[in-house]
Enzyme design. Structure first.
Site, mmCIF file in Angstrom:
data_model
loop_
_atom_site.group_PDB
_atom_site.id
_atom_site.type_symbol
_atom_site.label_atom_id
_atom_site.label_comp_id
_atom_site.label_asym_id
_atom_site.label_seq_id
_atom_site.Cartn_x
_atom_site.Cartn_y
_atom_site.Cartn_z
ATOM 1 N N GLU A 21 13.249 -8.211 1.995
ATOM 2 C CA GLU A 21 12.340 -7.150 2.429
ATOM 3 C C GLU A 21 13.043 -5.806 2.211
ATOM 4 O O GLU A 21 14.197 -5.638 2.619
ATOM 5 C CB GLU A 21 12.030 -7.352 3.914
ATOM 6 C CG GLU A 21 11.218 -6.261 4.557
ATOM 7 C CD GLU A 21 11.096 -6.457 6.069
ATOM 8 O OE1 GLU A 21 10.125 -5.921 6.623
ATOM 9 O OE2 GLU A 21 11.953 -7.119 6.699
ATOM 10 N N HIS A 77 3.903 -4.582 9.276
ATOM 11 C CA HIS A 77 3.687 -4.579 10.716
ATOM 12 C C HIS A 77 2.424 -5.313 11.137
ATOM 13 O O HIS A 77 2.142 -5.411 12.333
ATOM 14 C CB HIS A 77 3.617 -3.130 11.215
ATOM 15 C CG HIS A 77 4.570 -2.226 10.501
ATOM 16 N ND1 HIS A 77 5.940 -2.337 10.629
ATOM 17 C CD2 HIS A 77 4.362 -1.231 9.605
ATOM 18 C CE1 HIS A 77 6.514 -1.432 9.849
ATOM 19 N NE2 HIS A 77 5.579 -0.754 9.221
ATOM 20 N N HIS A 133 12.571 -1.455 2.429
ATOM 21 C CA HIS A 133 11.825 -0.279 2.869
ATOM 22 C C HIS A 133 12.588 0.962 2.426
ATOM 23 O O HIS A 133 13.807 1.041 2.598
ATOM 24 C CB HIS A 133 11.647 -0.265 4.386
ATOM 25 C CG HIS A 133 10.840 -1.418 4.867
ATOM 26 N ND1 HIS A 133 9.466 -1.449 4.751
ATOM 27 C CD2 HIS A 133 11.212 -2.588 5.428
ATOM 28 C CE1 HIS A 133 9.028 -2.600 5.231
ATOM 29 N NE2 HIS A 133 10.067 -3.308 5.643
ATOM 30 N N ASP A 165 2.840 -15.859 5.831
ATOM 31 C CA ASP A 165 2.491 -17.262 5.549
ATOM 32 C C ASP A 165 2.580 -17.587 4.062
ATOM 33 O O ASP A 165 3.001 -18.681 3.680
ATOM 34 C CB ASP A 165 1.094 -17.582 6.080
ATOM 35 C CG ASP A 165 1.047 -17.701 7.598
ATOM 36 O OD1 ASP A 165 2.125 -17.766 8.236
ATOM 37 O OD2 ASP A 165 -0.075 -17.732 8.144
ATOM 38 N N TYR A 221 10.073 9.549 2.351
ATOM 39 C CA TYR A 221 10.203 8.522 1.310
ATOM 40 C C TYR A 221 10.990 8.969 0.090
ATOM 41 O O TYR A 221 11.242 8.173 -0.809
ATOM 42 C CB TYR A 221 8.809 8.039 0.886
ATOM 43 C CG TYR A 221 8.056 7.417 2.034
ATOM 44 C CD1 TYR A 221 8.403 6.158 2.510
ATOM 45 C CD2 TYR A 221 7.030 8.096 2.674
ATOM 46 C CE1 TYR A 221 7.735 5.593 3.579
ATOM 47 C CE2 TYR A 221 6.354 7.542 3.739
ATOM 48 C CZ TYR A 221 6.712 6.292 4.187
ATOM 49 O OH TYR A 221 6.057 5.735 5.255
ATOM 50 N N ALA A 251 2.753 -0.769 4.923
ATOM 51 C CA ALA A 251 2.193 -0.914 6.269
ATOM 52 C C ALA A 251 1.859 -2.355 6.636
ATOM 53 O O ALA A 251 1.788 -2.687 7.820
ATOM 54 C CB ALA A 251 0.950 -0.039 6.410
ATOM 55 N N ARG A 277 12.040 5.290 13.097
ATOM 56 C CA ARG A 277 10.696 5.853 13.000
ATOM 57 C C ARG A 277 9.845 5.426 14.191
ATOM 58 O O ARG A 277 10.360 5.001 15.216
ATOM 59 C CB ARG A 277 10.083 5.453 11.659
ATOM 60 C CG ARG A 277 10.906 6.091 10.510
ATOM 61 C CD ARG A 277 10.281 6.067 9.188
ATOM 62 N NE ARG A 277 8.955 6.656 9.197
ATOM 63 C CZ ARG A 277 8.027 6.330 8.311
ATOM 64 N NH1 ARG A 277 8.256 5.430 7.366
ATOM 65 N NH2 ARG A 277 6.844 6.908 8.357
ATOM 66 N N PRO A 328 0.796 -1.218 0.000
ATOM 67 C CA PRO A 328 0.000 0.000 0.000
ATOM 68 C C PRO A 328 0.835 1.277 0.000
ATOM 69 O O PRO A 328 1.830 1.381 0.701
ATOM 70 C CB PRO A 328 -0.840 -0.106 1.270
ATOM 71 C CG PRO A 328 -0.342 -1.242 2.044
ATOM 72 C CD PRO A 328 0.535 -2.055 1.165
ATOM 73 N N SER A 357 12.359 4.052 3.613
ATOM 74 C CA SER A 357 12.811 4.827 4.766
ATOM 75 C C SER A 357 13.546 3.924 5.750
ATOM 76 O O SER A 357 13.456 2.693 5.678
ATOM 77 C CB SER A 357 11.623 5.496 5.461
ATOM 78 O OG SER A 357 10.823 4.533 6.104
ATOM 79 N N ARG A 376 3.783 11.198 -1.542
ATOM 80 C CA ARG A 376 3.520 10.982 -0.115
ATOM 81 C C ARG A 376 4.770 11.273 0.714
ATOM 82 O O ARG A 376 5.813 10.649 0.524
ATOM 83 C CB ARG A 376 3.101 9.528 0.098
ATOM 84 C CG ARG A 376 2.890 9.184 1.537
ATOM 85 C CD ARG A 376 2.652 7.694 1.713
ATOM 86 N NE ARG A 376 2.579 7.376 3.119
ATOM 87 C CZ ARG A 376 2.989 6.229 3.636
ATOM 88 N NH1 ARG A 376 3.463 5.287 2.862
ATOM 89 N NH2 ARG A 376 2.898 6.026 4.924
#
Length: 145
Positions: free
Chosen positions: A97, A79, A99, A86, A22, A76, A106, A9, A101, A17
């Protein structure tokens, strides 16, 4: 080698944004550098973004038997989503993974990552260049198998 780059998302709104968090690179910029880097390395790539958890789970499942690695920025859902965790476990494809930022600097809730429990590596705080690092990591991993 073939990889899938999956974005959760609001990743489609990078550059718009909270650019102070970011960065100012857009989602089109992200797609461009990924495609160019993969072309240079002779890596097949599919890039996908959804704001819907179930769609991301479906896309992870579609990767089974088709890709050698997954790069995921679950946004998001990092988290909150045991379902994405799964799905990654179910397909058993090496994953990284990413990210944009530095989530470790944070809000406290961003310190929790369900996804990290499966991934071979986590890259944070490098903006869109973090995806290039992830591609290279998976490429090296694949070459050493």
């Amino acid at each position: 080698m073939n990889i899938a780059v999956l974005n959760g998302p609001n990743i489609n709104f990078i550059g718009i944004r909270e650019p102070h968090i970011y960065g100012t690179d857009t989602y089109k910029d992200l797609e461009k550098i990924i495609r160019e880097h993969c072309a240079d390395k002779d890596i097949g790539v599919e890039i996908y973004q959804s704001n819907h958890e179930g769609a991301l789970v479906d896309k992870i499942q579609e990767c089974y038997g088709k890709v050698d690695g997954i790069i995921i920025n679950p946004g998001a859902y990092t988290h909150t989503s045991i379902a994405i965790l799964d799905a990654l476990k179910a397909v058993n494809i090496p994953a990284v993974e990413v990210h944009l930022s530095n989530v470790s600097k944070r809000e406290p809730f961003r310190q929790i990552s369900y996804i990290r429990n499966y991934c071979k590596k986590t890259i944070t705080g490098k903006g869109i260049r973090g995806y290039i690092e992830a591609i290279d990591f998976l490429n090296n991993l694949n070459n050493n198998i």
